[in-house]
Design a protein around this motif. Sequence first.
Motif, PDB file in Angstrom:
ATOM      1  N   ARG A  76      37.561  34.731  50.343  1.00 39.91           N
ATOM      2  CA  ARG A  76      36.642  34.586  48.954  1.00 39.91           C
ATOM      3  C   ARG A  76      35.071  33.612  49.904  1.00 39.91           C
ATOM      4  N   THR A 124      41.105  38.976  34.388  1.00 34.23           N
ATOM      5  CA  THR A 124      40.265  38.713  35.916  1.00 34.23           C
ATOM      6  C   THR A 124      40.011  40.976  35.582  1.00 34.23           C
ATOM      7  N   ARG A 125      40.713  41.203  35.305  1.00 34.25           N
ATOM      8  CA  ARG A 125      40.671  42.756  35.249  1.00 34.25           C
ATOM      9  C   ARG A 125      39.091  43.204  34.968  1.00 34.25           C
ATOM     10  N   ARG A 127      37.321  40.987  34.642  1.00 33.37           N
ATOM     11  CA  ARG A 127      35.750  40.638  34.763  1.00 33.37           C
ATOM     12  C   ARG A 127      35.390  41.704  35.927  1.00 33.37           C
ATOM     13  N   ALA A 128      36.145  42.295  36.615  1.00 31.63           N
ATOM     14  CA  ALA A 128      36.363  42.832  37.622  1.00 31.63           C
ATOM     15  C   ALA A 128      35.694  44.133  37.289  1.00 31.63           C
ATOM     16  N   ARG A 129      35.854  45.110  36.079  1.00 26.94           N
ATOM     17  CA  ARG A 129      35.715  46.008  35.371  1.00 26.94           C
ATOM     18  C   ARG A 129      33.989  46.086  35.595  1.00 26.94           C
ATOM     19  N   ALA A 131      31.511  43.800  37.084  1.00 29.19           N
ATOM     20  CA  ALA A 131      30.897  43.397  38.334  1.00 29.19           C
ATOM     21  C   ALA A 131      31.228  45.247  38.722  1.00 29.19           C
ATOM     22  N   LEU A 132      31.743  45.803  38.879  1.00 32.22           N
ATOM     23  CA  LEU A 132      31.396  46.639  39.326  1.00 32.22           C
ATOM     24  C   LEU A 132      30.475  47.787  38.556  1.00 32.22           C
ATOM     25  N   GLN A 184      36.236  41.353  50.635  1.00 31.05           N
ATOM     26  CA  GLN A 184      35.828  40.882  48.927  1.00 31.05           C
ATOM     27  C   GLN A 184      35.758  42.149  48.068  1.00 31.05           C
ATOM     28  N   LEU A 188      38.148  43.211  44.977  1.00 31.65           N
ATOM     29  CA  LEU A 188      37.245  43.018  43.513  1.00 31.65           C
ATOM     30  C   LEU A 188      37.909  44.529  43.078  1.00 31.65           C
ATOM     31  N   ASP A 191      41.473  44.673  41.568  1.00 32.83           N
ATOM     32  CA  ASP A 191      41.224  43.721  40.357  1.00 32.83           C
ATOM     33  C   ASP A 191      41.085  44.219  39.724  1.00 32.83           C
ATOM     34  N   ALA A 192      40.140  45.020  39.307  1.00 32.34           N
ATOM     35  CA  ALA A 192      39.857  45.773  38.433  1.00 32.34           C
ATOM     36  C   ALA A 192      40.557  46.856  38.057  1.00 32.34           C
TER      37      ALA A 192
END
Length: 195
Positions: A76, A124-125, A127-129, A131-132, A184, A188, A191-192
Amino acid sequence: MLDGSDGIRVVAEAADGADVPAALDAHPADVVLMDLRMPDVDGITATRQVRARPTPPAVVVLTTFDTAEEVGGALRAGAAGYLLKDMPPARIAAAVRAAAAGEPVLAPDVARRLMDAMAGSGDTRDRARSALAVLTARERDVAVELGRGASNAEIGATLYLSVPTVKAHVSSLLVKLGLENRTQVALLVRDAGEA
């Protein structure tokens, strides 16, 4: 260990993270091998400082510590890779070359441990989704391939794109996601749950 490796020249050494900026000012480098535990400024802080430079070198952590917290903190902070000191010298040299070429590098044990640790919570999943979701469909395809560890050439072959087009998509998605490197992005995507 690295002095005799083809294509690698050691230009400087620093005993502490506080000494790294001055060493880079005096001896510009393509790759910095960074330990985590140092007397005054730790490797994660030093990595963050190195990556904040105008044209930063790649940072590869080379340490004996491989907890998920340390690995995640280093990645990170912008590290392009994470290696363990007990790896054979030839593999470390190969990882330095890969980092210089813009490829992420993780020791196999570190990658496995990191994936297990990151497989965690639904928050976490989500938030990652989220972001993507800002990516175009093609950028998302490229991101998923990065999450699988594919090189630019492999992504191009899989998605029927030229390598320059892949590089353009990688640059674009890094900007949109506010990330610094491919590793990174891979974290991510994992995480997604998409890799």
